[in-house]
Design a protein around this motif. Structure first.
Motif, PDB file in Angstrom:
ATOM      1  N   MET A  32       0.794  -1.310   0.276  1.00 24.84           N
ATOM      2  CA  MET A  32       0.084   0.036  -0.090  1.00 24.84           C
ATOM      3  C   MET A  32       1.025   1.297   0.004  1.00 24.84           C
ATOM      4  SD  MET A  32      -3.167   1.112  -0.123  1.00 24.84           S
ATOM      5  CE  MET A  32      -3.949   2.612   0.278  1.00 24.84           C
ATOM      6  N   GLY A  33       1.768   1.337   0.823  1.00 19.16           N
ATOM      7  CA  GLY A  33       2.925   2.417   0.861  1.00 19.16           C
ATOM      8  C   GLY A  33       3.478   2.670  -0.251  1.00 19.16           C
ATOM      9  N   ASN A  34       3.945   1.742  -1.043  1.00 20.57           N
ATOM     10  CA  ASN A  34       4.564   1.794  -2.271  1.00 20.57           C
ATOM     11  C   ASN A  34       3.653   2.364  -3.305  1.00 20.57           C
ATOM     12  OD1 ASN A  34       6.515   1.146  -4.210  1.00 20.57           O
ATOM     13  ND2 ASN A  34       5.446  -0.303  -5.000  1.00 20.57           N
ATOM     14  N   VAL A  35       2.078   2.001  -3.295  1.00 20.98           N
ATOM     15  CA  VAL A  35       1.247   2.615  -4.339  1.00 20.98           C
ATOM     16  C   VAL A  35       1.179   4.102  -4.046  1.00 20.98           C
ATOM     17  CG1 VAL A  35      -1.117   2.513  -4.909  1.00 20.98           C
ATOM     18  CG2 VAL A  35       0.208   0.316  -4.533  1.00 20.98           C
ATOM     19  N   LEU A  36       1.106   4.337  -2.552  1.00 23.26           N
ATOM     20  CA  LEU A  36       0.855   5.734  -2.411  1.00 23.26           C
ATOM     21  C   LEU A  36       1.930   6.682  -2.591  1.00 23.26           C
ATOM     22  CD1 LEU A  36      -0.686   5.444   1.185  1.00 23.26           C
ATOM     23  CD2 LEU A  36      -1.850   6.284  -1.040  1.00 23.26           C
ATOM     24  N   ARG A  93       4.229   5.944  -5.401  1.00 23.92           N
ATOM     25  CA  ARG A  93       3.972   6.149  -6.799  1.00 23.92           C
ATOM     26  C   ARG A  93       3.105   7.066  -7.181  1.00 23.92           C
ATOM     27  NH1 ARG A  93       2.247   0.332  -8.150  1.00 23.92           N
ATOM     28  NH2 ARG A  93       1.798   1.390 -10.259  1.00 23.92           N
ATOM     29  N   TYR A  94       1.916   7.142  -6.651  1.00 20.56           N
ATOM     30  CA  TYR A  94       0.883   8.253  -6.980  1.00 20.56           C
ATOM     31  C   TYR A  94       1.498   9.421  -6.686  1.00 20.56           C
ATOM     32  CZ  TYR A  94      -2.411   4.965  -9.256  1.00 20.56           C
ATOM     33  OH  TYR A  94      -2.947   4.039 -10.026  1.00 20.56           O
ATOM     34  N   GLY A  95       2.224   9.659  -5.561  1.00 19.29           N
ATOM     35  CA  GLY A  95       2.815  10.895  -5.164  1.00 19.29           C
ATOM     36  C   GLY A  95       3.476  11.323  -5.687  1.00 19.29           C
ATOM     37  N   VAL A  96       4.624  10.481  -6.452  1.00 18.46           N
ATOM     38  CA  VAL A  96       5.784  10.918  -7.272  1.00 18.46           C
ATOM     39  C   VAL A  96       5.045  11.220  -8.710  1.00 18.46           C
ATOM     40  CG1 VAL A  96       7.436  10.018  -8.822  1.00 18.46           C
ATOM     41  CG2 VAL A  96       7.377   9.365  -6.349  1.00 18.46           C
ATOM     42  N   PHE A  97       3.924  10.620  -9.080  1.00 15.94           N
ATOM     43  CA  PHE A  97       2.995  11.318 -10.330  1.00 15.94           C
ATOM     44  C   PHE A  97       2.539  12.473 -10.119  1.00 15.94           C
ATOM     45  CE2 PHE A  97      -0.813  11.521 -12.565  1.00 15.94           C
ATOM     46  CZ  PHE A  97      -0.119  11.250 -14.185  1.00 15.94           C
ATOM     47  N   LEU A  98       2.049  12.717  -8.943  1.00 19.71           N
ATOM     48  CA  LEU A  98       1.397  14.257  -8.670  1.00 19.71           C
ATOM     49  C   LEU A  98       2.432  15.234  -8.715  1.00 19.71           C
ATOM     50  CD1 LEU A  98      -1.397  13.257  -6.039  1.00 19.71           C
ATOM     51  CD2 LEU A  98      -1.610  13.624  -8.650  1.00 19.71           C
ATOM     52  N   LEU A  99       3.773  14.759  -8.050  1.00 18.20           N
ATOM     53  CA  LEU A  99       4.885  15.825  -8.104  1.00 18.20           C
ATOM     54  C   LEU A  99       5.121  16.047  -9.436  1.00 18.20           C
ATOM     55  CD1 LEU A  99       6.874  17.564  -6.618  1.00 18.20           C
ATOM     56  CD2 LEU A  99       8.149  15.475  -6.598  1.00 18.20           C
TER      57      LEU A  99
END
Length: 215
Positions: free
Chosen positions: A1-5, A7-13
């Motif tokens: 779950m942490g890895n998914v968050l 990845r999406y955090g990096v995407f938004l950045l």
């Protein structure tokens, strides 16, 4: 779950960084990027911000993907709908924050163009590393590629050319002049790909070095 968050955090950045890169390139006055060329012209015609028009175009790309792919359109790709407002907001906000960027000398404009391309390329690199969802424009190109059964690169080139030509024609017909498309549009297009590859190579070597050091 942490890895998914993560990845999406990096995407938004990455979306925010891409928006900043687009702003820097556009503020040089040497032309905007190929993908934003048509939104730029329409924003001038309708007298709205580039960020606002970029948002609407990105929402359109998502809807068109769903229409083209139908049942093959992954549910998680609906998250692309968040990209439009975020990218549009990043473009408009960075335009305010970077209001001091008003280069006059041609050589200074070129330097800012290279800097903007480097920023945009870094955002694209992060987006590729995130492996989360498509950027709407690339997602649309990918959908076209699947439907037409043509290589992604071929369709991407055709898409970029279509955007620029459409912007040129619309600008000339409606405004009686060419706006938003200059040599900077071509220069940035030529720089962004190699710069993105350079980032990938540099960070890959760094990871390899760290991995070897920690063994």
């Amino acid at each position: 779950m942490g890895n998914v968050l993560k990845r999406y955090g990096v995407f938004l950045l990455s979306v925010v960084i891409i928006g900043t890169g687009i702003t820097i390139i556009t503020k040089t006055g040497l032309g905007t990027t190929a993908v934003t060329s048509l939104p730029f012209v329409v924003s001038r015609i309708w007298k709205v911000s580039l960020g606002t028009m970029t948002m609407w175009f990105n929402l359109l790309w998502v809807v068109l993907q769903a229409v083209l792919l139908r049942g093959r359109f992954e549910k998680r790709q609906w998250l692309q709908l968040t990209v439009g407002p975020l990218l549009g907001g990043a473009i408009d906000l960075s335009a305010v924050v970077l209001i001091f960027i008003q280069p006059q000398l041609y050589v200074t404009r070129l330097l800012y163009l290279v800097a903007g391309s480097a920023v945009l390329a870094f955002g694209i690199y992060l987006q590729l590393e995130a492996r989360a969802i498509y950027n709407p424009a690339e997602g649309f190109v990918n959908a076209l590629s699947e439907v037409m059964r043509k290589p992604f690169g071929t369709v991407k080139t055709a898409f970029d050319v279509t955007m620029v030509v459409s912007a040129l024609v619309l600008s000339w017909l409606v405004m009686g002049d060419i706006t938003g498309i200059r040599e900077g549009t071509l220069i940035s297009a030529l720089l962004i790909g190699p710069l993105t590859t350079a980032y990938r190579n540099v960070f890959a070597k760094q990871r390899e070095t760290v991995s070897n050091f920690t063994r």
